[in-house]
Design an enzyme around this catalytic site. Structure first.
Site, short mmCIF file in Angstrom:
data_model
loop_
_atom_site.label_atom_id
_atom_site.label_comp_id
_atom_site.label_asym_id
_atom_site.label_seq_id
_atom_site.Cartn_x
_atom_site.Cartn_y
_atom_site.Cartn_z
CB SER A 1 -0.70 0.01 1.08
OG SER A 1 -1.47 1.32 1.42
CE1 TYR B 1 -5.23 -1.83 4.32
CE2 TYR B 1 -3.93 0.12 3.98
CZ TYR B 1 -4.52 -1.13 3.48
OH TYR B 1 -4.69 -1.32 2.06
P1 NAP Z 1 -11.94 -5.22 -1.31
O1 NAP Z 1 -12.81 -4.77 -2.41
O2 NAP Z 1 -12.43 -5.04 0.26
O3 NAP Z 1 -11.33 -6.56 -1.56
C1 NAP Z 1 -10.69 -7.49 -0.30
C2 NAP Z 1 -10.61 -8.78 -0.54
O4 NAP Z 1 -10.14 -9.66 0.51
C3 NAP Z 1 -11.96 -9.48 -0.74
O5 NAP Z 1 -11.94 -10.48 -1.88
C4 NAP Z 1 -12.32 -9.85 0.34
O6 NAP Z 1 -13.34 -11.00 0.67
C5 NAP Z 1 -10.97 -10.46 0.84
N1 NAP Z 1 -10.70 -10.69 2.22
C6 NAP Z 1 -10.98 -9.78 3.35
N2 NAP Z 1 -11.09 -10.71 4.60
C7 NAP Z 1 -10.93 -11.85 4.28
C8 NAP Z 1 -10.80 -13.07 5.06
N3 NAP Z 1 -10.73 -12.94 6.18
N4 NAP Z 1 -10.58 -14.40 4.52
C9 NAP Z 1 -10.70 -14.27 2.93
N5 NAP Z 1 -10.68 -13.29 2.22
C10 NAP Z 1 -10.84 -12.01 2.94
O7 NAP Z 1 -10.59 -4.35 -1.30
P2 NAP Z 1 -9.49 -4.08 -2.38
O8 NAP Z 1 -9.22 -2.58 -2.50
O9 NAP Z 1 -9.59 -4.88 -3.49
O10 NAP Z 1 -8.12 -4.68 -1.45
C11 NAP Z 1 -7.33 -5.76 -2.15
C12 NAP Z 1 -6.01 -5.63 -1.44
O11 NAP Z 1 -5.53 -4.43 -1.85
C13 NAP Z 1 -6.06 -5.55 0.15
O12 NAP Z 1 -5.00 -6.25 0.56
C14 NAP Z 1 -5.74 -3.97 0.46
O13 NAP Z 1 -5.22 -3.69 1.44
C15 NAP Z 1 -5.14 -3.58 -0.63
N6 NAP Z 1 -4.90 -2.00 -1.15
C16 NAP Z 1 -6.13 -1.61 -1.80
C17 NAP Z 1 -5.93 -0.26 -2.16
C18 NAP Z 1 -7.36 0.37 -2.64
O14 NAP Z 1 -7.05 1.84 -2.82
N7 NAP Z 1 -8.20 -0.14 -2.56
C19 NAP Z 1 -4.70 0.46 -1.75
C20 NAP Z 1 -3.68 -0.31 -1.59
C21 NAP Z 1 -3.76 -1.57 -1.02
P3 NAP Z 1 -14.91 -10.57 0.93
O15 NAP Z 1 -15.20 -9.96 -0.40
O16 NAP Z 1 -15.38 -11.91 1.11
O17 NAP Z 1 -14.82 -9.47 1.86
#
Ligand code: NAP
Length: 248
Positions: free
Chosen positions: A140, A153
């Site tokens: 991140s 986080y």
């Molecule tokens: P998201 O749409 O909330 O997706 C998160 C994913 O992780 C979903 O598939 C979720 O499953 C899964 N997950 C969460 N808890 C879990 C658990 N206990 N067991 C299994 N799966 C689980 O968010 P995203 O933005 O795509 O995030 C993906 C990654 O990118 C994360 O590591 C996040 O920190 C990172 N990230 C995101 C951003 C951003 O701007 N969006 C920036 C930097 C880094 P469910 O759908 O079942 O909840």
């Protein structure tokens, strides 16, 4: 040249591939030729459709990564894989003065502890088979910066950038590439609270040189690169895909 990025015949395990960045990465890898093993707690039906449309095989494994408990079963059920993308993650927001132990532990367990032990389990298997592979950790901007109201986080993603380098130091000579991708601000469920807050949304957009939120498909190129032979001599790197945020 295109052969450098070709993933035909490879299998990629992507955690949290049902939505958001995990879906963008899984579809990007599939379009480059990889079969996908999607691991997570929600049914990845939409991702299955997109991967199969790309002509690749899709396997779903159900697992809740709030603890390390499912890791052994997941690695067993996944079978042979070449690429591990540690994408599943959560965020909890509250002022640091009010932040609870539950919000600390939940985020650290899913974003850091499970990622470490899943990587360990996959690497053990690769080493037992005398082969290498590619591990891509989704870190991140908060691997570089402090953020606001997201202490666990920030700790988890700063920790994961550090662990990416630790694992690189221990496993690079075994043919395992461990690298990270640092997404900037992407429009997903993870950032829904920021997008719907008019002031924060404006502040964030004003600071992104590309002047827009990232879209999940914007990560596909970096993921394919770090999963492919094109990055065989890259170890312990964190690649920002952030519309220029860190350059600001
Ligand atoms: P998201 O749409 O909330 O997706 C998160 C994913 O992780 C979903 O598939 C979720 O499953 C899964 N997950 C969460 N808890 C879990 C658990 N206990 N067991 C299994 N799966 C689980 O968010 P995203 O933005 O795509 O995030 C993906 C990654 O990118 C994360 O590591 C996040 O920190 C990172 N990230 C995101 C951003 C951003 O701007 N969006 C920036 C930097 C880094 P469910 O759908 O079942 O909840």
């Amino acid at each position: 040249m295109s052969g450098l990025f070709d993933l035909t015949g490879k299998r990629a395990l992507v955690t949290g591939a049902n939505t958001g960045l995990g879906q963008g990465i899984a579809v990007g890898l599939a379009r480059a030729g990889a079969d996908i093993v999607a691991v997570g707690r929600s049914a990845p039906d939409e991702t299955r459709g997109l991967v199969e449309q790309a002509g690749r095989r899709f396997t779903a494994i159900s697992a809740d990564f709030s603890t390390t408990e499912p890791i052994g079963r997941v690695v067993e059920e996944a079978g042979a894989i070449d690429i591990l993308v540690n994408n599943a993650g959560i965020i909890r927001r509250a002022d640091s003065l009010d932040f609870t132990e539950d919000d600390w532990d939940a985020v650290m367990d899913t974003n850091l502890k499970v990622v470490f032990f899943l990587s360990q389990a996959v690497a053990k298997r690769w080493m037992a088979e005398g082969r290498g592979g590619k591990i891509i950790n989704i870190v991140s901007m908060l691997s570089f910066q402090g953020g606001l109201r997201v202490p666990s986080y920030t700790a988890s993603k700063s920790g994961l950038a550090g662990i990416t380098r630790t694992l690189c130091n221990e496993w690079a000579a075994k043919g395992i590439n461990v690298n990270g991708i640092a997404p900037g601000y992407f429009a997903t469920n993870n950032t829904a609270a920021l997008q719907s807050d008019e002031t924060r949304n404006r502040q964030i957009l004003e600071r992104i040189p590309a002047a827009r939120w990232g879209r999940p498909e914007d990560l596909a190129g970096a993921a394919v690169f770090l999963a492919s032979a094109a990055s065989d001599y890259m170890h312990g790197a964190i690649v920002p895909v952030d519309g220029g945020w860190l350059a600001r």
